[in-house]
Design an enzyme around this catalytic site. Sequence first.
Site, PDB file in Angstrom:
ATOM      1  N   PRO A 132      70.474  63.682  17.097  1.00 57.15           N
ATOM      2  CA  PRO A 132      70.738  65.244  17.117  1.00 57.15           C
ATOM      3  C   PRO A 132      69.039  65.186  17.200  1.00 57.15           C
ATOM      4  O   PRO A 132      68.280  64.436  16.556  1.00 57.15           O
ATOM      5  CB  PRO A 132      71.012  65.584  15.891  1.00 57.15           C
ATOM      6  N   THR A 133      67.801  66.336  18.124  1.00 57.14           N
ATOM      7  CA  THR A 133      67.073  66.571  17.771  1.00 57.14           C
ATOM      8  C   THR A 133      66.297  66.720  16.308  1.00 57.14           C
ATOM      9  O   THR A 133      67.353  67.451  15.531  1.00 57.14           O
ATOM     10  CB  THR A 133      66.596  67.465  19.582  1.00 57.14           C
ATOM     11  N   ARG A 180      58.104  70.529  20.122  1.00 55.03           N
ATOM     12  CA  ARG A 180      60.019  70.039  20.120  1.00 55.03           C
ATOM     13  C   ARG A 180      60.787  70.995  20.541  1.00 55.03           C
ATOM     14  O   ARG A 180      60.372  71.807  20.742  1.00 55.03           O
ATOM     15  CB  ARG A 180      59.452  69.921  18.395  1.00 55.03           C
ATOM     16  N   TYR A 222      61.988  54.743   9.131  1.00 55.35           N
ATOM     17  CA  TYR A 222      62.753  55.317   9.239  1.00 55.35           C
ATOM     18  C   TYR A 222      63.735  55.008  10.583  1.00 55.35           C
ATOM     19  O   TYR A 222      64.788  54.789  10.898  1.00 55.35           O
ATOM     20  CB  TYR A 222      62.616  57.181   9.430  1.00 55.35           C
ATOM     21  N   LYS A 268      55.883  78.265   3.766  1.00 54.75           N
ATOM     22  CA  LYS A 268      54.517  78.804   3.952  1.00 54.75           C
ATOM     23  C   LYS A 268      53.855  80.430   3.781  1.00 54.75           C
ATOM     24  O   LYS A 268      53.371  81.182   3.394  1.00 54.75           O
ATOM     25  CB  LYS A 268      53.695  77.585   4.537  1.00 54.75           C
ATOM     26  N   GLY A 323      73.437  68.440   2.147  1.00 55.52           N
ATOM     27  CA  GLY A 323      72.250  68.432   2.844  1.00 55.52           C
ATOM     28  C   GLY A 323      73.214  69.475   4.152  1.00 55.52           C
ATOM     29  O   GLY A 323      73.772  70.049   4.149  1.00 55.52           O
ATOM     30  N   LYS A 358      67.521  53.848  11.380  1.00 50.36           N
ATOM     31  CA  LYS A 358      68.287  54.141  12.863  1.00 50.36           C
ATOM     32  C   LYS A 358      69.354  53.378  13.346  1.00 50.36           C
ATOM     33  O   LYS A 358      70.073  53.824  14.034  1.00 50.36           O
ATOM     34  CB  LYS A 358      68.009  55.203  13.189  1.00 50.36           C
TER      35      LYS A 358
END
Length: 319
Positions: free
Chosen positions: A168-169, A213, A144, A192, A17, A148
């Site tokens: 992690p962020t 974020r 989720y 996009k 991943g 976690k």
Amino acid sequence: KNGTNGPMRVLVTGGTGLVGRAIEHVVKEEGGAREGEEWIFLSSKDANLMDMGETRAVFQKHQPTHIIHLAAMVGGLFKNMRANLDFWRNNIYINDNVLQAAHEVDAVRVVSCLSTCIFPDKTTYPIDETMIHNGPPHESNYGYAYAKRMIDVHNRCKHGRCYTAVIPTNVFGPHDNFNIEDGHVLPGLIHKAYIAQKEGSPLVVWGTGTPRRQFIYSLDLARLFLWVLREYHEVDPIILSVGEEDEVSIKEAAEAVVEALGFKGQVTYDTTKADGQFKKTASNAKLLRYHPNFTFTPFKQALKQTCDWFVANYDNARK
Ligand code: NAP
Ligand code: GFB
């Protein structure tokens, strides 16, 4: 065999991943591995970790001394909103199987992966590692988030060995999932904008653009993962993120994608789409206390490298 003095044999679940590929790059291309160490990167083809038999078999086969546990059902805001129950069940199965299999081979260490989106939605800021269980998470990724959190519960119940987790962020980088419906915001905007440029159509950003974020480059996260594996020996999780001062709005992130890709078209906002959590501002003070001279790749440079990778690998990218 117990790894503390013998050679390390590191099993990376979720090795194919976004984060796994970054760790593989650091291990193989940046001298991240040390003399005599063995690193094994798993994909779901090696074992469906939702199945305990397959999980046990792959652990018996490799007899790892250390595990970096990344494998999960992962997705952005919209995939989470569509599939909350699957995110809960699939991740509960994966996490319990992996942690139990690690216990059965008496692994010295397991470093698992939480996320800054699992913290309580009603909280004070900045968020820190002590707050994980202080209230329900944002409903958009309820399943989720609780799956976690159960990793942290498992780690605290485990005695004898130090199993821990990093938090992690939002992560971005090469080999991300660029699928527009299921992926995270940066790969979604990159994909996009790439299509909009080709078609001469506007780039449509979802939501109002006002949520905020913190973004960490996958290669920086990978470097930090190796540091945690070798140097961090507490059960308490540790946040791996850029600083509060590096937090950007979705609008600023979209503008950075436009600049990194050289997009020349119009940018519009589809406010009929959800904004999700407004912010989840996390403190990286603990990381900087333990690892004071770590330097993050500047956001615009990391985004440019990610866009260049996407354009160069468009045909094979996950999208
Ligand atoms: P990703 O790109 O979607 O990769 C997921 C990995 O897990 C893949 O290697 C996948 O294997 C594997 N996997 C999924 N289901 C599996 C199963 N049933 N059995 C075995 N392997 C399975 O995810 P990522 O972004 O690298 O995330 C890695 C970790 O970081 C996850 O624990 C995630 O929760 C955490 N995290 C991610 C972010 C983010 O913004 N991306 C932020 C915070 C935390 P295949 O390639 O074979 O499908
Ligand atoms: O990365 P993202 O999907 O997840 O970001 P979260 C969602 C934010 O970006 C929302 C806006 O404010 C969206 O309105 N946005 C704008 C877009 N354009 C887009 C787009 O094209 N695609 C996407 N996906 N968003 C996730 C959690 O929350 O954080 C996951 O749901 C995971 O569980 C991840 O932990 C790290 O940051 O909102």
